[in-house]
Design a protein around this motif. Structure first.
Motif, short mmCIF file in Angstrom:
data_model
loop_
_atom_site.label_atom_id
_atom_site.label_comp_id
_atom_site.label_asym_id
_atom_site.label_seq_id
_atom_site.Cartn_x
_atom_site.Cartn_y
_atom_site.Cartn_z
N MET A 8 39.38 13.72 -35.05
CA MET A 8 38.62 13.01 -36.08
C MET A 8 39.54 12.10 -36.87
SD MET A 8 36.08 15.93 -37.62
CE MET A 8 35.73 14.92 -39.05
N SER A 9 39.07 10.89 -37.11
CA SER A 9 39.86 9.98 -37.93
C SER A 9 39.40 10.11 -39.37
CB SER A 9 39.69 8.54 -37.46
OG SER A 9 38.35 8.14 -37.62
N GLN A 10 40.35 10.09 -40.25
CA GLN A 10 40.03 10.19 -41.67
C GLN A 10 40.21 8.83 -42.32
OE1 GLN A 10 42.64 13.37 -43.06
NE2 GLN A 10 40.84 14.68 -43.28
N THR A 11 39.22 8.39 -43.07
CA THR A 11 39.36 7.13 -43.80
C THR A 11 40.08 7.43 -45.10
OG1 THR A 11 37.17 7.48 -44.76
CG2 THR A 11 37.30 6.11 -42.79
N SER A 12 41.05 6.60 -45.41
CA SER A 12 41.81 6.82 -46.63
C SER A 12 40.96 6.44 -47.85
CB SER A 12 43.09 5.99 -46.61
OG SER A 12 42.79 4.62 -46.45
N ALA A 13 41.27 7.04 -48.95
CA ALA A 13 40.54 6.75 -50.18
C ALA A 13 40.80 5.29 -50.57
CB ALA A 13 41.01 7.68 -51.30
N PRO A 14 39.80 4.64 -51.16
CA PRO A 14 40.00 3.25 -51.57
C PRO A 14 41.11 3.13 -52.62
CG PRO A 14 37.93 4.10 -52.46
CD PRO A 14 38.45 5.12 -51.49
N SER A 15 41.83 2.04 -52.54
CA SER A 15 42.88 1.80 -53.53
C SER A 15 42.26 1.49 -54.88
CB SER A 15 43.74 0.61 -53.09
OG SER A 15 42.98 -0.59 -53.13
N ARG A 16 43.09 1.52 -55.91
CA ARG A 16 42.59 1.16 -57.25
C ARG A 16 42.05 -0.27 -57.22
NH1 ARG A 16 39.82 2.26 -61.20
NH2 ARG A 16 40.44 1.61 -63.30
N ALA A 17 42.74 -1.17 -56.51
CA ALA A 17 42.27 -2.56 -56.41
C ALA A 17 40.90 -2.62 -55.75
CB ALA A 17 43.28 -3.40 -55.64
N GLN A 18 40.71 -1.85 -54.69
CA GLN A 18 39.41 -1.83 -54.01
C GLN A 18 38.32 -1.26 -54.91
OE1 GLN A 18 40.91 0.38 -50.63
NE2 GLN A 18 40.55 -1.35 -49.25
N GLN A 19 38.66 -0.24 -55.68
CA GLN A 19 37.69 0.35 -56.60
C GLN A 19 37.23 -0.68 -57.64
OE1 GLN A 19 39.84 3.67 -58.18
NE2 GLN A 19 39.43 5.02 -56.44
N ILE A 20 38.19 -1.41 -58.17
CA ILE A 20 37.85 -2.40 -59.21
C ILE A 20 37.05 -3.54 -58.61
CG2 ILE A 20 38.85 -4.15 -60.74
CD1 ILE A 20 41.02 -2.09 -61.41
N LEU A 21 37.44 -4.01 -57.42
CA LEU A 21 36.68 -5.07 -56.77
C LEU A 21 35.22 -4.65 -56.60
CD1 LEU A 21 36.84 -7.87 -55.26
CD2 LEU A 21 36.95 -6.52 -53.16
N ALA A 22 35.01 -3.42 -56.18
CA ALA A 22 33.65 -2.93 -55.94
C ALA A 22 32.82 -2.90 -57.22
CB ALA A 22 33.70 -1.54 -55.32
N SER A 23 33.50 -2.79 -58.36
CA SER A 23 32.80 -2.74 -59.65
C SER A 23 32.56 -4.11 -60.25
CB SER A 23 33.62 -1.91 -60.65
OG SER A 23 33.84 -0.60 -60.17
N MET A 24 33.15 -5.13 -59.67
CA MET A 24 33.06 -6.47 -60.24
C MET A 24 31.81 -7.21 -59.78
SD MET A 24 36.91 -8.09 -60.19
CE MET A 24 37.93 -7.89 -61.67
N THR A 25 31.27 -8.02 -60.67
CA THR A 25 30.23 -8.97 -60.30
C THR A 25 30.85 -10.10 -59.49
OG1 THR A 25 30.55 -10.34 -62.26
CG2 THR A 25 29.00 -8.48 -62.45
N LEU A 26 30.01 -10.88 -58.81
CA LEU A 26 30.51 -12.06 -58.11
C LEU A 26 31.25 -12.98 -59.08
CD1 LEU A 26 30.75 -14.09 -55.77
CD2 LEU A 26 28.48 -14.95 -56.43
#
Length: 357
Positions: A1-19
């Protein structure tokens, strides 16, 4: 099984941002070095722009600049940028191009004079100059100039570079050794550099800031004059700035700032650069006057750029709107914006500019 790594802090913030907030991260807006004006503050607050360029000139010294930068950094609020800090840039090359002067800032010699120094001595000097920037809150220096001017005889005819002594030398080897030394000294002080102006302005006769139709018909895709840029990439330069000129032997249809061949094919592909690609100023440049401001930032990002530099804060809303509207209409371009914003946020994570989770 492959494990996906947890999102980085940068990825977390991007996901929270509006366009709109994501677009803000891929722009850098000019603000007077003497203090933000209404247009600059509007860009930071209403447009969520997350990076600033200190423009103009000051001789007031480090304490005054520190106060201006502190006021700018206070605009990186949860509402504007989710609390993400700013890249604060300026032009501190030396000689005629030194924005910050006065107590606390050294008088930096022009690049042509830096080129007469031993590279180790230049690196040590640049470390001092970088510490002065860092102490004032500046974390990006849009330097060094890695353009090679063919000869001392030609230099006065080279309007953007040689006329002002902005070249380190007249051979790619000497430009590389001294430009890299300058960049490494800045890095030693914790200041990022943006070697410029890829793929080179040393052979042109007109300046894209004040002239249109500026072209270099000589420089090719694998030109010897690209060696200083390659050296800077291999030395770890975190940013690189793209020229606004046109290079018909490389891409006859597009100015470099809009050229996928220049940005993706050459800088990313041939040279292997993985950092932030910043434009030269796209707002006041006469070279780009035929392109509406709405098409400039979006065109640069579509070609592979990361951060669009708009030194004219009054035009920033039009550049911003052009990026945002294209992203709303074109899902592929929206992904391009997301990738550029993530690159900026990842660099900010390394620089300690992201809010704590």
């Amino acid at each position: 099984m492959s494990q996906t790594s947890a999102p980085s802090r940068a990825q977390q913030i991007l996901a929270s941002m509006t366009l709109e907030q994501r677009v803000g991260q891929v722009m850098m807006v000019g603000t007077p070095v003497t203090g933000a004006d209404a247009a600059s503050l509007d860009a930071l607050r209403r447009l969520h722009i997350g990076n600033v360029f200190l423009k103009g000139r000051t001789t007031a010294g480090a304490a005054a600049v520190s106060a201006v930068v502190a006021a700018l950094k206070a605009e990186a609020t949860p509402g504007a940028t989710l609390g993400v800090g700013q890249f604060v840039a300026t032009d501190q090359e030396g000689g005629n191009v030194q924005i910050l002067r006065g107590p606390g800032f050294s008088d930096i010699p022009a690049a042509i004079d830096q080129g007469a120094m031993d590279p180790a001595a230049l690196r040590a000097a640049a470390r001092t100059w970088g510490r002065e920037l860092a102490a004032a809150g500046v974390n990006v220096n849009l330097a060094p100039v890695l353009d090679t001017v063919p000869s001392a005889e030609f230099a006065p005819s080279n309007a953007p570079i040689g006329k002002w002594g902005r070249e380190y030398a007249y051979s790619p080897e000497a430009v590389a050794s001294h430009g890299v030394a300058f960049a490494q000294g800045m890095a030693d002080a914790g200041v990022a550099t943006a070697p410029k102006h890829f793929p080179g302005l040393g052979r042109v006769t007109a300046n894209t800031d004040v002239s249109a139709g500026v072209a270099d018909p000589v420089t090719g895709r694998h030109d010897p004059y690209l060696a200083p840029f390659s050296a800077a990439v291999h030395a770890g330069a975190p940013w690189a700035m793209i020229s606004n000129a046109r290079y018909p032997a490389i891409d006859g249809a597009n100015d470099a700032v809009f050229s996928p061949t220049v940005i993706q094919g050459m800088l990313r592909g041939d040279l292997g650069f993985r950092g932030i690609v910043v434009s030269d100023d796209i707002c006041d440049a006469a070279q780009l006057a035929s392109v509406p401001p709405e098409g400039r930032g979006s065109g640069f990002l579509a070609a592979g750029g990361t951060v669009a530099l708009c030194t004219n804060q009054n035009l920033a809303p039009r550049v911003w709107a052009g990026i945002a509207e294209r992203a709303k209409a074109d899902p592929a371009f929206a992904r391009t914006v997301d990738a550029a914003a993530l690159a900026v946020l990842t660099a900010k994570e390394s620089a300690g500019l992201l809010p704590r989770g």
